[in-house]
Design a protein around this motif. Structure first.
Motif, mmCIF file in Angstrom:
data_model
loop_
_atom_site.group_PDB
_atom_site.id
_atom_site.type_symbol
_atom_site.label_atom_id
_atom_site.label_comp_id
_atom_site.label_asym_id
_atom_site.label_seq_id
_atom_site.Cartn_x
_atom_site.Cartn_y
_atom_site.Cartn_z
ATOM 1 N N MET A 1 22.596 24.102 -26.452
ATOM 2 C CA MET A 1 22.330 25.299 -27.080
ATOM 3 C C MET A 1 21.584 26.159 -26.072
ATOM 4 O O MET A 1 20.611 25.624 -25.229
ATOM 5 N N LYS A 2 21.800 27.395 -25.982
ATOM 6 C CA LYS A 2 21.150 28.388 -25.045
ATOM 7 C C LYS A 2 20.328 29.118 -25.997
ATOM 8 O O LYS A 2 20.620 29.739 -26.615
ATOM 9 N N LEU A 3 18.856 29.130 -25.176
ATOM 10 C CA LEU A 3 17.692 29.769 -25.798
ATOM 11 C C LEU A 3 17.729 30.980 -24.886
ATOM 12 O O LEU A 3 17.598 30.756 -23.807
ATOM 13 N N ASP A 4 17.004 32.079 -25.514
ATOM 14 C CA ASP A 4 16.454 33.162 -24.867
ATOM 15 C C ASP A 4 15.049 32.955 -24.527
ATOM 16 O O ASP A 4 14.636 31.883 -25.066
ATOM 17 N N LYS A 5 14.404 33.789 -23.877
ATOM 18 C CA LYS A 5 12.801 33.627 -23.505
ATOM 19 C C LYS A 5 12.420 33.921 -24.943
ATOM 20 O O LYS A 5 12.388 34.708 -25.784
ATOM 21 N N LEU A 6 10.971 33.091 -25.019
ATOM 22 C CA LEU A 6 10.097 33.430 -25.987
ATOM 23 C C LEU A 6 9.019 34.469 -25.800
ATOM 24 O O LEU A 6 8.360 34.609 -24.949
ATOM 25 N N PRO A 7 8.919 35.608 -26.887
ATOM 26 C CA PRO A 7 7.968 36.397 -26.430
ATOM 27 C C PRO A 7 6.788 35.717 -26.895
ATOM 28 O O PRO A 7 6.580 35.160 -27.771
ATOM 29 N N VAL A 8 5.624 36.126 -26.073
ATOM 30 C CA VAL A 8 4.490 35.431 -26.046
ATOM 31 C C VAL A 8 3.319 36.467 -25.848
ATOM 32 O O VAL A 8 3.599 37.571 -25.298
ATOM 33 N N ASN A 9 2.438 36.405 -26.801
ATOM 34 C CA ASN A 9 1.404 37.477 -27.031
ATOM 35 C C ASN A 9 0.623 37.500 -25.616
ATOM 36 O O ASN A 9 0.482 36.456 -25.097
ATOM 37 N N ASN A 10 0.068 38.706 -25.299
ATOM 38 C CA ASN A 10 -0.427 38.932 -23.930
ATOM 39 C C ASN A 10 -1.871 38.045 -23.881
ATOM 40 O O ASN A 10 -2.219 37.806 -22.920
ATOM 41 N N GLU A 11 -2.517 37.898 -25.093
ATOM 42 C CA GLU A 11 -3.795 37.054 -25.282
ATOM 43 C C GLU A 11 -3.667 35.683 -25.041
ATOM 44 O O GLU A 11 -4.646 34.870 -25.316
ATOM 45 N N THR A 12 -2.345 35.154 -24.792
ATOM 46 C CA THR A 12 -2.272 33.672 -24.801
ATOM 47 C C THR A 12 -2.798 33.124 -23.680
ATOM 48 O O THR A 12 -2.385 33.397 -22.625
ATOM 49 N N MET A 13 -3.552 32.112 -23.782
ATOM 50 C CA MET A 13 -4.233 31.145 -22.889
ATOM 51 C C MET A 13 -3.349 29.807 -22.679
ATOM 52 O O MET A 13 -3.405 29.246 -21.290
ATOM 53 N N CYS A 14 -2.883 29.453 -23.641
ATOM 54 C CA CYS A 14 -2.036 28.212 -23.611
ATOM 55 C C CYS A 14 -1.030 28.095 -24.671
ATOM 56 O O CYS A 14 -1.100 28.706 -25.850
ATOM 57 N N VAL A 15 0.225 27.221 -24.515
ATOM 58 C CA VAL A 15 1.139 27.414 -25.419
ATOM 59 C C VAL A 15 1.121 25.775 -25.818
ATOM 60 O O VAL A 15 1.356 25.005 -24.947
ATOM 61 N N ALA A 51 11.886 25.580 -21.158
ATOM 62 C CA ALA A 51 12.461 26.474 -20.466
ATOM 63 C C ALA A 51 12.306 28.010 -21.024
ATOM 64 O O ALA A 51 12.559 29.006 -20.207
ATOM 65 N N MET A 52 12.439 27.905 -22.050
ATOM 66 C CA MET A 52 12.350 29.450 -22.882
ATOM 67 C C MET A 52 10.967 29.965 -23.071
ATOM 68 O O MET A 52 10.700 31.079 -23.146
ATOM 69 N N ILE A 53 9.781 29.410 -22.631
ATOM 70 C CA ILE A 53 8.595 29.852 -22.428
ATOM 71 C C ILE A 53 8.442 30.385 -21.273
ATOM 72 O O ILE A 53 8.449 29.830 -19.940
ATOM 73 N N PRO A 54 7.957 31.521 -20.936
ATOM 74 C CA PRO A 54 7.364 32.083 -19.765
ATOM 75 C C PRO A 54 6.284 31.439 -19.003
ATOM 76 O O PRO A 54 5.763 30.728 -19.759
ATOM 77 N N HIS A 55 6.122 31.913 -17.788
ATOM 78 C CA HIS A 55 5.208 31.311 -16.868
ATOM 79 C C HIS A 55 3.662 31.170 -17.715
ATOM 80 O O HIS A 55 3.152 32.078 -18.083
ATOM 81 N N MET A 56 3.408 29.844 -18.103
ATOM 82 C CA MET A 56 2.189 29.715 -18.922
ATOM 83 C C MET A 56 1.734 28.163 -18.843
ATOM 84 O O MET A 56 2.595 27.344 -18.548
#
Length: 170
Positions: A1-15, A51-56
């Protein structure tokens, strides 16, 4: 299954990714360890979700690992009752991290991700954060009883060692 990037709120410190086989809950935490965004993903592997979570800073957990960590902590702390077992999609995962542990998780991620982090100025400003947490005396009994304090030091050390194994820094 191919997933796109997850949009993450700018205030996110940790996922925080909580997984149970192919079902995942993704919690974005702000600087106070409060949940600011929740996403549910089904039929994907943990690697695909990561893999779908941006640099975090990412903390990957599953119910059994957290239950084992809480049991180990309680055993070392001298508690006689077993902790509760939370399913992967229970919002109680939000209470797993407090503000202090969130910053410790970020320190673990920096240690894993940044070459020569120990020689940076930021490291020297925050180097005592982990040891201060471990050797703190947050309860009145620890102030009075040295044996209890040593048990709690061992419990907090175990907790952070187990937590460090769950940290991923992309």
């Amino acid at each position: 299954m191919k997933l796109d990037k997850l949009p993450v709120n700018n205030e996110t410190m940790c996922v925080q990714v909580v997984s149970s086989n192919t079902d995942h809950m993704i919690y974005c935490l702000d600087e106070n360890a409060d949940v600011i965004q929740v996403t549910s993903i089904s039929e994907a592997t943990t690697d695909e979700v990561i893999a779908m979570i941006p640099h975090m800073v990412i903390l990957v957990l599953n119910p059994h690992r957290v239950f084992d960590m809480m049991c180990g902590y309680k055993l070392r702390a001298g508690h006689i009752f077993e902790p509760d077992f939370y399913p992967y999609d229970h919002l109680a995962w939000r209470y797993f991290l407090d503000k202090e542990k969130l910053f410790i998780v970020r320190e673990f991620a920096k240690q894993k991700n940044v070459v020569n982090y120990e020689s940076s100025e930021e490291y020297h400003q925050n180097k005592h954060r982990i040891t201060d947490y471990i050797f703190a005396r947050p309860t009145p009994i620890e102030l009075k009883d040295e044996t209890m304090h040593q048990r709690m030091v061992e419990a907090r050390r175990y907790e952070l060692d187990a937590l460090q194994k769950c940290v991923i820094s992309c």
